[in-house]
Design a protein around this motif. Sequence first.
Motif, mmCIF file in Angstrom:
data_model
loop_
_atom_site.group_PDB
_atom_site.id
_atom_site.type_symbol
_atom_site.label_atom_id
_atom_site.label_comp_id
_atom_site.label_asym_id
_atom_site.label_seq_id
_atom_site.Cartn_x
_atom_site.Cartn_y
_atom_site.Cartn_z
ATOM 1 N N LYS A 79 -4.172 -5.449 18.240
ATOM 2 C CA LYS A 79 -3.256 -4.773 19.158
ATOM 3 C C LYS A 79 -2.593 -3.587 18.465
ATOM 4 N N ASP A 80 -2.268 -2.556 19.266
ATOM 5 C CA ASP A 80 -1.434 -1.450 18.779
ATOM 6 C C ASP A 80 0.020 -1.864 18.964
ATOM 7 N N PHE A 81 0.736 -2.068 17.863
ATOM 8 C CA PHE A 81 2.131 -2.513 18.021
ATOM 9 C C PHE A 81 3.061 -1.977 16.932
ATOM 10 N N LEU A 82 2.509 -1.317 15.915
ATOM 11 C CA LEU A 82 3.335 -0.842 14.806
ATOM 12 C C LEU A 82 3.754 0.614 15.016
ATOM 13 N N PRO A 83 4.984 0.961 14.635
ATOM 14 C CA PRO A 83 5.435 2.350 14.744
ATOM 15 C C PRO A 83 4.574 3.257 13.869
ATOM 16 N N ARG A 84 4.352 4.455 14.343
ATOM 17 C CA ARG A 84 3.588 5.446 13.587
ATOM 18 C C ARG A 84 4.389 6.721 13.493
ATOM 19 N N LEU A 109 -3.369 -3.952 9.613
ATOM 20 C CA LEU A 109 -2.613 -5.000 10.292
ATOM 21 C C LEU A 109 -2.948 -5.026 11.781
ATOM 22 N N GLU A 110 -3.012 -3.864 12.389
ATOM 23 C CA GLU A 110 -3.321 -3.813 13.818
ATOM 24 C C GLU A 110 -4.749 -4.288 14.087
ATOM 25 N N SER A 111 -5.658 -4.043 13.160
ATOM 26 C CA SER A 111 -7.035 -4.515 13.332
ATOM 27 C C SER A 111 -7.100 -6.034 13.254
ATOM 28 N N VAL A 112 -6.316 -6.613 12.345
ATOM 29 C CA VAL A 112 -6.291 -8.071 12.218
ATOM 30 C C VAL A 112 -5.717 -8.696 13.486
ATOM 31 N N VAL A 113 -4.666 -8.073 14.037
ATOM 32 C CA VAL A 113 -4.012 -8.594 15.245
ATOM 33 C C VAL A 113 -4.842 -8.263 16.483
ATOM 34 N N HIS A 165 -25.923 -5.326 2.703
ATOM 35 C CA HIS A 165 -25.981 -6.595 1.975
ATOM 36 C C HIS A 165 -24.609 -7.247 1.821
ATOM 37 N N LEU A 166 -23.579 -6.478 2.113
ATOM 38 C CA LEU A 166 -22.200 -7.006 2.020
ATOM 39 C C LEU A 166 -21.563 -7.206 3.396
ATOM 40 N N ALA A 167 -22.329 -6.919 4.454
ATOM 41 C CA ALA A 167 -21.747 -6.895 5.798
ATOM 42 C C ALA A 167 -21.134 -8.229 6.212
ATOM 43 N N HIS A 168 -21.631 -9.348 5.659
ATOM 44 C CA HIS A 168 -21.126 -10.667 6.071
ATOM 45 C C HIS A 168 -19.687 -10.922 5.613
ATOM 46 N N ARG A 169 -19.239 -10.139 4.634
ATOM 47 C CA ARG A 169 -17.865 -10.322 4.178
ATOM 48 C C ARG A 169 -17.056 -9.014 4.250
ATOM 49 N N MET A 170 -17.440 -8.180 5.165
ATOM 50 C CA MET A 170 -16.716 -6.933 5.400
ATOM 51 C C MET A 170 -16.072 -6.968 6.787
ATOM 52 N N GLY A 171 -15.063 -6.135 6.983
ATOM 53 C CA GLY A 171 -14.459 -5.977 8.293
ATOM 54 C C GLY A 171 -13.135 -6.709 8.438
ATOM 55 N N SER A 172 -12.291 -6.225 9.353
ATOM 56 C CA SER A 172 -10.955 -6.785 9.561
ATOM 57 C C SER A 172 -11.008 -8.204 10.121
ATOM 58 N N GLY A 185 0.839 -1.209 0.000
ATOM 59 C CA GLY A 185 0.000 0.000 0.000
ATOM 60 C C GLY A 185 0.860 1.240 0.000
ATOM 61 N N GLY A 186 0.236 2.348 -0.419
ATOM 62 C CA GLY A 186 0.948 3.609 -0.390
ATOM 63 C C GLY A 186 0.942 4.199 1.014
ATOM 64 N N GLN A 187 1.757 5.234 1.191
ATOM 65 C CA GLN A 187 1.746 5.924 2.482
ATOM 66 C C GLN A 187 0.365 6.525 2.728
ATOM 67 N N SER A 188 -0.061 6.472 3.971
ATOM 68 C CA SER A 188 -1.370 7.000 4.392
ATOM 69 C C SER A 188 -2.533 6.238 3.775
ATOM 70 N N SER A 189 -2.299 4.994 3.367
ATOM 71 C CA SER A 189 -3.390 4.185 2.819
ATOM 72 C C SER A 189 -4.133 3.424 3.915
ATOM 73 N N GLY A 190 -3.629 3.479 5.137
ATOM 74 C CA GLY A 190 -4.243 2.749 6.234
ATOM 75 C C GLY A 190 -3.703 1.338 6.391
ATOM 76 N N LYS A 191 -2.526 1.082 5.809
ATOM 77 C CA LYS A 191 -1.931 -0.249 5.830
ATOM 78 C C LYS A 191 -1.647 -0.710 7.265
ATOM 79 N N SER A 192 -1.023 0.136 8.060
ATOM 80 C CA SER A 192 -0.689 -0.233 9.444
ATOM 81 C C SER A 192 -1.952 -0.479 10.271
ATOM 82 N N SER A 193 -2.972 0.341 10.046
ATOM 83 C CA SER A 193 -4.218 0.177 10.797
ATOM 84 C C SER A 193 -4.894 -1.152 10.473
#
Length: 525
Positions: free
Chosen positions: A57-62, A51-55, A272-279, A41-49
């Motif tokens: 936990k807050d653990f990545l440098p910002r 990953l943290e949502s999947v885990v 209608h897409l909620a079942h396959r949305m979210g981290s 992902g590009g910078q400021s694309s929300g890539k770190s967020s």
Amino acid sequence: MENLITLVNNIQRACTALGDHGEESALPTLWDSLPAIAVVGGQSSGKSSVLESVVGKDFLPRGAGIVTRRPLVLQLHRIDDGKEYAEFMHLPKKRFTDFTAVRQEISDETDRETGRSKQISSVPIHLSIFSPNVVNLTLIDLPGLTKVAIEGQSETIVQDIESMVRSFIEKPNCIILAISPANQDLATSDAIKIAREVDPKGDRTFGVLTKIDLMDKGTNAVDILEGKSYKLQFPWVGVVNRSQADINKSVDMIAARRREREYFQSSPEYSHLAHRMGSEHLGKMLSKHLETVIKSRIPGLQSLINKTIIELEGELTKLGKPIAADAGGKLYTTMEICRAFDQNFKEHLDGVRAGGEKIYGVFDNQLPAALKRLQFDKHLSIENVRKLITEADGYQPHLIAPEQGYRRLIESCLVTIRGPAEAAVDGVHAILKGIVQKAIAETTELKQYPTLRVEVGNAAFESLERMREESKRATLQLVDMECGYLTVEFFRKLPQDVEKGGNPTHSLFDRYNDSYLRRVDKGER
């Protein structure tokens, strides 16, 4: 199935420990063949967020600019119970239960490799997180794609990051997780652009749309999520990350996930897409897909590992036994190698191996042929015999047999043998040098130590050179000894006039006539 991901995690850790990062190497690489999910992902694309949502936990440098400057291999391990903790491969005996400390260690370990110059490195950091709130999954967080270099970075940083990202995702075993913000035009997405270049059919690309809740009023991302704007083989997943205000307030991840689910379920556009949305759904989907890919790759991985083992064992065999650390052990090893060389050399001489028969050929063929080529007829011509005998008699002719003349005649013939005798020594020397070279090449232990191999060769050649000079002196002494000593028996065998029925006494003038000289010449021959 969950054990498959754990198995690949262990292999990845072993690869990193052995210096296999998938880069070009003289040794076989296993890293490139391992299925993995690379987050792009590009910078400021929300890539770190994401990953943290999947885990959870807050653990990545910002921070501003390029924060991720080394690949982060994130291995998630689901445990049934117990407290959550993290471990770094470079700190194997240390457990982190405070994830703020994990964030700091990622920054510190990055600086250890790259310094504080904001440069990047392809050497990965391995982080394992054990938690009951995660799925078994391995993700590789790559530096964010950027368009301009900031102060303190090299002018080539944009190209360097793209090259690094490309080196990971262009491998056929890499699953691409392309992160794109929904509040920007998808056509300008850095992640989609580079993913399309390496995976034009989208067979191994998963699209993740972030910042859906930040889109302008009156717009939505339904066409993208339904695959109408840009179709991939796998369905797009939308996520709603925590806002910067939520991060500043340290909003709990569990609460954030709950709010995310509520957002999609309550939204008219996305319900209608909620079942396959979210981290949470994203993590489960990726884990299941990774397991499927690993299962399909197991036969190939097994074959590659077996092939690699054979190649490395062959390399170890070439290198030989381990080198002793102490002086005594090194001396013993050196002596053993020299004994092996000596045995090979001896086998060539004794006939066990080829080469020794050539020495016999020098004395059986070369030397006799050289002696036959000597011009003895010139030395034993009547003119030369008369000349040598008269010179030896001086002012007082010989009485019965021209002993001094005989001696000079014999010496003049024997002196010519010196040349063939020296040539025979040189011939044996050349053969022995060739045998030394063969013995060195056949001594496998010497291949491990090139310097010792050169020294053994030099020592052998120096010895042969010294022995050649000694052998020449001894050979020439033998020739000189033959010249310097004529036995009584030799003169008894000489033809006498008495044996011919003639008178043993001759006049002074008869002693140098042709008939008499022919008899002398006959005796010499």
